[in-house]
Design a protein around this motif. Structure first.
Motif, PDB file in Angstrom:
ATOM      1  N   ARG A  27       0.860  -1.183   0.000  1.00  0.00           N
ATOM      2  CA  ARG A  27       0.000   0.000   0.000  1.00  0.00           C
ATOM      3  C   ARG A  27       0.895   1.231   0.000  1.00  0.00           C
ATOM      4  O   ARG A  27       1.997   1.199   0.550  1.00  0.00           O
ATOM      5  CB  ARG A  27      -0.834  -0.026   1.280  1.00  0.00           C
ATOM      6  CG  ARG A  27      -1.909   1.011   1.408  1.00  0.00           C
ATOM      7  CD  ARG A  27      -2.847   0.655   2.578  1.00  0.00           C
ATOM      8  NE  ARG A  27      -2.198   0.729   3.885  1.00  0.00           N
ATOM      9  CZ  ARG A  27      -2.084   1.844   4.599  1.00  0.00           C
ATOM     10  NH1 ARG A  27      -2.525   2.983   4.128  1.00  0.00           N
ATOM     11  NH2 ARG A  27      -1.502   1.826   5.788  1.00  0.00           N
ATOM     12  N   GLU A  29       0.800   5.807   0.030  1.00  0.00           N
ATOM     13  CA  GLU A  29       0.055   7.062   0.090  1.00  0.00           C
ATOM     14  C   GLU A  29       1.074   8.192   0.061  1.00  0.00           C
ATOM     15  O   GLU A  29       1.963   8.243   0.920  1.00  0.00           O
ATOM     16  CB  GLU A  29      -0.769   7.108   1.384  1.00  0.00           C
ATOM     17  CG  GLU A  29      -1.815   8.196   1.395  1.00  0.00           C
ATOM     18  CD  GLU A  29      -2.565   8.232   2.728  1.00  0.00           C
ATOM     19  OE1 GLU A  29      -2.962   7.158   3.234  1.00  0.00           O
ATOM     20  OE2 GLU A  29      -2.717   9.338   3.254  1.00  0.00           O
ATOM     21  N   GLY A  30       0.973   9.070  -0.930  1.00  0.00           N
ATOM     22  CA  GLY A  30       1.987  10.114  -1.065  1.00  0.00           C
ATOM     23  C   GLY A  30       3.349   9.466  -1.260  1.00  0.00           C
ATOM     24  O   GLY A  30       3.514   8.589  -2.107  1.00  0.00           O
ATOM     25  N   ASP A  40       6.789   1.003   7.487  1.00  0.00           N
ATOM     26  CA  ASP A  40       6.653   2.018   6.443  1.00  0.00           C
ATOM     27  C   ASP A  40       8.011   2.467   5.914  1.00  0.00           C
ATOM     28  O   ASP A  40       9.029   2.395   6.594  1.00  0.00           O
ATOM     29  CB  ASP A  40       5.820   3.200   6.929  1.00  0.00           C
ATOM     30  CG  ASP A  40       6.587   4.095   7.875  1.00  0.00           C
ATOM     31  OD1 ASP A  40       6.700   3.734   9.058  1.00  0.00           O
ATOM     32  OD2 ASP A  40       7.101   5.138   7.412  1.00  0.00           O
ATOM     33  N   HIS A  55       2.084   7.975  -4.420  1.00  0.00           N
ATOM     34  CA  HIS A  55       1.153   6.846  -4.478  1.00  0.00           C
ATOM     35  C   HIS A  55      -0.262   7.294  -4.144  1.00  0.00           C
ATOM     36  O   HIS A  55      -0.467   8.132  -3.266  1.00  0.00           O
ATOM     37  CB  HIS A  55       1.604   5.756  -3.497  1.00  0.00           C
ATOM     38  CG  HIS A  55       2.967   5.223  -3.816  1.00  0.00           C
ATOM     39  ND1 HIS A  55       3.177   4.187  -4.703  1.00  0.00           N
ATOM     40  CD2 HIS A  55       4.198   5.621  -3.414  1.00  0.00           C
ATOM     41  CE1 HIS A  55       4.476   3.952  -4.804  1.00  0.00           C
ATOM     42  NE2 HIS A  55       5.124   4.810  -4.032  1.00  0.00           N
ATOM     43  N   ALA A  56      -1.216   6.705  -4.862  1.00  0.00           N
ATOM     44  CA  ALA A  56      -2.639   6.908  -4.568  1.00  0.00           C
ATOM     45  C   ALA A  56      -3.022   8.386  -4.533  1.00  0.00           C
ATOM     46  O   ALA A  56      -3.783   8.830  -3.667  1.00  0.00           O
ATOM     47  CB  ALA A  56      -3.028   6.221  -3.243  1.00  0.00           C
ATOM     48  N   HIS A  57      -2.461   9.164  -5.454  1.00  0.00           N
ATOM     49  CA  HIS A  57      -2.845  10.583  -5.527  1.00  0.00           C
ATOM     50  C   HIS A  57      -4.348  10.666  -5.812  1.00  0.00           C
ATOM     51  O   HIS A  57      -4.828  10.055  -6.767  1.00  0.00           O
ATOM     52  CB  HIS A  57      -2.053  11.285  -6.620  1.00  0.00           C
ATOM     53  CG  HIS A  57      -2.182  12.775  -6.572  1.00  0.00           C
ATOM     54  ND1 HIS A  57      -3.355  13.423  -6.879  1.00  0.00           N
ATOM     55  CD2 HIS A  57      -1.301  13.732  -6.220  1.00  0.00           C
ATOM     56  CE1 HIS A  57      -3.184  14.726  -6.729  1.00  0.00           C
ATOM     57  NE2 HIS A  57      -1.945  14.938  -6.324  1.00  0.00           N
ATOM     58  N   PRO A  58      -5.095  11.429  -5.014  1.00  0.00           N
ATOM     59  CA  PRO A  58      -6.564  11.422  -5.170  1.00  0.00           C
ATOM     60  C   PRO A  58      -7.025  11.783  -6.586  1.00  0.00           C
ATOM     61  O   PRO A  58      -7.988  11.179  -7.086  1.00  0.00           O
ATOM     62  CB  PRO A  58      -7.031  12.492  -4.169  1.00  0.00           C
ATOM     63  CG  PRO A  58      -5.896  12.658  -3.209  1.00  0.00           C
ATOM     64  CD  PRO A  58      -4.634  12.280  -3.923  1.00  0.00           C
TER      65      PRO A  58
END
Ligand SMILES: *Cc1c(COP(=O)(O)O)cnc(C)c1O
Length: 403
Positions: A27, A29-30, A40, A55-58
């Motif tokens: 996973r 995020e950013g 992490d 990662h996972a930019h909205p």
């Protein structure tokens, strides 16, 4: 249900052409990634300069999911709105007048080289097929592109390479002037060599190549697969030099992590790819192009591009401080958020140790050969993420070279 697969399964089921790290990321995020154990990592590698917005930019998630509910795939028997929209924007924003979409950097370069050869064949006949490329360059892993790439280890052992390819020293204009002739159909180069440690072309070299290729009616091809999409603080690196190519290839960051590539060119060159001459089943896939439009919305703004330069200086300052503290690195080369951290002669070959120590401390970095630690973080990495990654990286460097 079976238990989740682990790294130990890799050797059992995968072809052994990779040697992945011991943990399995699940996973992101950013600029932060979590592995199966919940540890992490700060991501300074960017999936090799691909996840340019982290990662996972909205905005990217939104673009992908919106398109996923409309249409996934058509093939090039039809065209599609996301591809047309993206091509329109690339044309508007660059030297180019026409776009061909592919799925990877290697395929975009394959298309560029085939276009150069085909155009030469159409215009001048079958003897104009020679290609000039450069030592240390990387253009992909298809057989044509490893043959053109300047690293023999990638092309040897696969039988006879395509004829007519010459490798010359990078930034050596005299060598090109001696080699180029009316048999030359293309000169291909990276404006900044990535895999060999972030080595930029000199302005004289690019200007000189432009003159020589014009004189001999050869295509000047820029491989901007790694240097493009804002990495150096311009949408494409060539803008720093003001020397336009005939053909340019773009991939990696263009899809922000969704496989996509583009070959950009002028109408005059493009016409040699007439109907049926080249193609790709997935090229210009609506999902990839929808994501790329969202990537471009964010990257091609003064805020992001200037932000790259500011973040780069900030990160370089800290990396130079780490260099000074532990005395293991001789030089930090960087162009935007793209760093090549060169080990001193007495520490050559030890970049892999730094990468492993960094993973242990919770930061992902890359290599550019055995002597250079390479980094290509998100172009929108936050100060907090950068600081945390740098603190972890400093501990890693200390563990390897701190005595
Ligand atoms: C990564 C890279 C390629 C190959 O791209 P793939 O997507 O792996 O095929 C080609 N040229 C350059 C400069 C690259 O950095």
């Amino acid at each position: 249900m079976n238990a989740a697969p682990t790294r130990a399964d890799f050797e059992r089921v995968m072809v052994p052409n990779y040697a992945p790290q011991g943990f399995v990321p699940v996973r992101g995020e950013g600029s932060r990634v979590w592995d199966q154990e919940g540890r992490d990592y700060i991501d300074f590698g960017g999936g090799i300069a691909v996840t340019c917005l982290g990662h996972a930019h909205p905005a990217l998630v939104r673009a992908l999911t919106e398109q996923a509910g409309k249409i996934w795939h058509l093939s090039n028997i039809y065209t599609n709105e996301p591809a047309l929209r993206l091509a329109e924007r690339l044309v508007e924003r660059t030297f180019a007048e026409r776009v061909f979409f592919a799925n990877s950097g290697g395929e975009a370069n394959e298309a560029a080289l085939k276009l150069a050869r085909r155009a030469a064949y159409d215009r001048f006949g079958e003897n104009k097929y020679e290609i000039i490329a450069f030592d240390g360059s990387f253009h992909g892993r298809t057989f044509f592109t490893v043959s053109v790439g300047g690293q023999p280890k990638y092309s040897s052992g696969f039988g006879p390479v395509p004829a007519g390819i010459t490798h010359l020293p990078y930034n050596d204009l005299d060598a090109v002037a001696k080699q180029i002739s009316d048999r030359t159909c293309a000169v291909i180069l990276e404006p900044v060599i990535g895999e060999s440690g972030i080595v930029p072309a000199t302005p004289e070299f690019l200007h000189g190549l432009r003159e020589l290729t014009r004189k001999h009616s050869a295509a000047l091809i820029y491989d901007e697969v790694q240097s493009g999409m804002g990495r150096t603080g311009k949408l494409y690196c060539y803008e720093h030099y003001g020397v336009v190519p005939d053909i340019l290839t773009s991939a990696k960051g263009i899809g922000g992590g969704f496989p996509l590539a583009a070959m950009l060119t002028t109408a005059d060159w493009a016409k040699h790819f007439s109907v049926g001459v080249h193609g790709s089943t997935y090229g210009g896939n609506p999902l990839g192009c929808a994501v790329a439009n969202a990537v471009l919305d964010i990257i091609d703004t003064p805020e992001t591009l200037n932000g790259v330069l500011a973040r780069a200086d900030r990160m370089a300052e800290r990396l130079n401080a780490i260099s000074a503290k532990f005395g293991a690195f001789s030089e930090l080369r960087y162009r935007g958020l793209w760093f090549g951290w060169q080990l001193k002669p007495e520490f050559l070959g030890r970049a892999g140790e730094v990468l492993n120590a960094a993973a242990k401390e919770g930061v992902m970095v890359l290599l550019a050969g055995p002597d250079v630690v390479r980094m290509a973080p998100s172009l929108v990495i936050s100060d907090a993420e950068m600081d945390e990654g740098l603190a972890r990286l400093e501990r890693a460097v200390q563990s390897v070279f701190g005595g």
